[in-house]
Design an enzyme around this catalytic site. Structure first.
Site, mmCIF file in Angstrom:
data_model
loop_
_atom_site.group_PDB
_atom_site.id
_atom_site.type_symbol
_atom_site.label_atom_id
_atom_site.label_comp_id
_atom_site.label_asym_id
_atom_site.label_seq_id
_atom_site.Cartn_x
_atom_site.Cartn_y
_atom_site.Cartn_z
ATOM 1 N N ASP A 1 -15.706 -34.781 -2.446
ATOM 2 C CA ASP A 1 -14.718 -34.672 -3.504
ATOM 3 C C ASP A 1 -13.558 -35.592 -3.118
ATOM 4 O OD1 ASP A 1 -13.257 -33.519 -5.738
ATOM 5 O OD2 ASP A 1 -12.122 -32.400 -4.232
ATOM 6 N N ASP B 1 -9.717 -35.479 -4.899
ATOM 7 C CA ASP B 1 -8.370 -34.936 -5.070
ATOM 8 C C ASP B 1 -8.154 -33.697 -4.203
ATOM 9 O OD1 ASP B 1 -7.243 -36.656 -7.236
ATOM 10 O OD2 ASP B 1 -8.983 -35.900 -8.326
#
Length: 287
Positions: free
Chosen positions: A17, A19
């Site tokens: 991932d 953010d």
């Protein structure tokens, strides 16, 4: 009664991932959102709501936010104000502790890496163009963004599709080279969000949960559920889910589309990516 899940195999690929996991953009999202809330006399965004927004595609997160905020402006007006502030703040993102070293170590030790972020192309570039030294470690064909047309509408995290696709793009490269393909259980998903961990577990993969300290407080006492992907973030009927991912299921493998089990050893909580425990995941450092 112990888990019926077999012990996890050594890791050959890491899927990330972005953010709040690789870069500090989640804090910038909070600044942007609170700026707009303050303009209209609303209270700051609480972590009980922010926890539901993290990791989700924009439209889904937007619906949750606006149902809570009840702003006196349309969603279109909100998005316009948000976009202006994002263009101001996102070019200031910085890597989170331990991230540059971890990515370099994985590359140098032959571990395959891919990016799987809900951020769409425009925001991705705002957040990363000034961090080329970091994101160039991900080959362009190994970056899966939130608006990738190969992800069906409504199938963002916590559905497993984005991580299944990230595995596919890595295997496309390996197949072209005539190398051994990766299996889902040989992949380690790195996430800060609860829907993201569920997405990885439903993809049949191992998972690292490295949450913001405030998010961890929200899930105090439920950490084992999060690591198993059992928090119920994914609301679709499981029978329908299995039909959707049936082509991904292989004999003798974990059922893709289903979460894990409590304490099955396939999920790990880390408070930071500094000092990553390579040995725990069968990654032998050669540096």
């Amino acid at each position: 009664m112990g888990s019926t899940t077999p012990p996890p195999p050594p890791i050959r690929a890491c899927l990330f991932d972005m953010d709040g996991l690789l870069i500090d953009s989640e804090d910038l999202y909070t600044i942007v959102t609170n700026t707009i809330l303050e303009r209209y006399g609303r209270s700051k965004l609480p972590w009980s709501i922010k926890a539901q927004l993290q990791g989700r595609p924009g439209p889904q997160a937007g619906a949750i936010f606006h149902n809570w905020a009840q702003l006196p402006i349309s969603q279109e007006e909100f998005f316009a104000e948000q976009s202006i502030l994002q263009r101001e703040h996102f070019p200031n993102t910085q890597p989170l502790p331990g991230v540059p070293q971890l990515l370099q170590d994985l590359k140098q030790n032959g571990v395959h890496i891919a990016l799987a972020t809900s951020s769409q192309k425009g925001n991705y570039h705002l957040k990363t163009d000034h961090l080329a030294h970091l994101f160039d470690l991900f080959k362009p064909e190994h970056r899966v963004l939130g608006d990738d047309p190969r992800i069906p509408a409504g199938r963002g995290k916590p559905a497993p599709d984005i991580y299944i696709l990230a595995l596919k793009v890595l295997n496309d490269t390996l197949e072209a080279r005539g190398e051994k393909l990766l299996q889902p259980e040989e992949c380690l998903v790195f996430e800060d969000s609860v829907p993201g961990v569920e997405s990885g577990r439903r993809a049949g993969m191992q998972a690292i949960w490295c949450p913001h300290p405030e998010l961890l407080k929200e899930y105090k006492g439920r950490e084992r559920e999060v690591l198993a992907g059992l928090t119920g973030e994914h609301k679709e009927d499981e029978e329908e889910e299995l039909r959707h991912t049936e082509k991904e299921v292989q004999e003798g493998k974990r059922r893709v589309g289903m979460p894990g089990e409590i304490d099955d050893g396939w999920g790990t909580l880390l408070h930071s990516l500094e000092g990553f425990p390579y040995d725990k995941f069968g990654i032998a450092k050669r540096i």
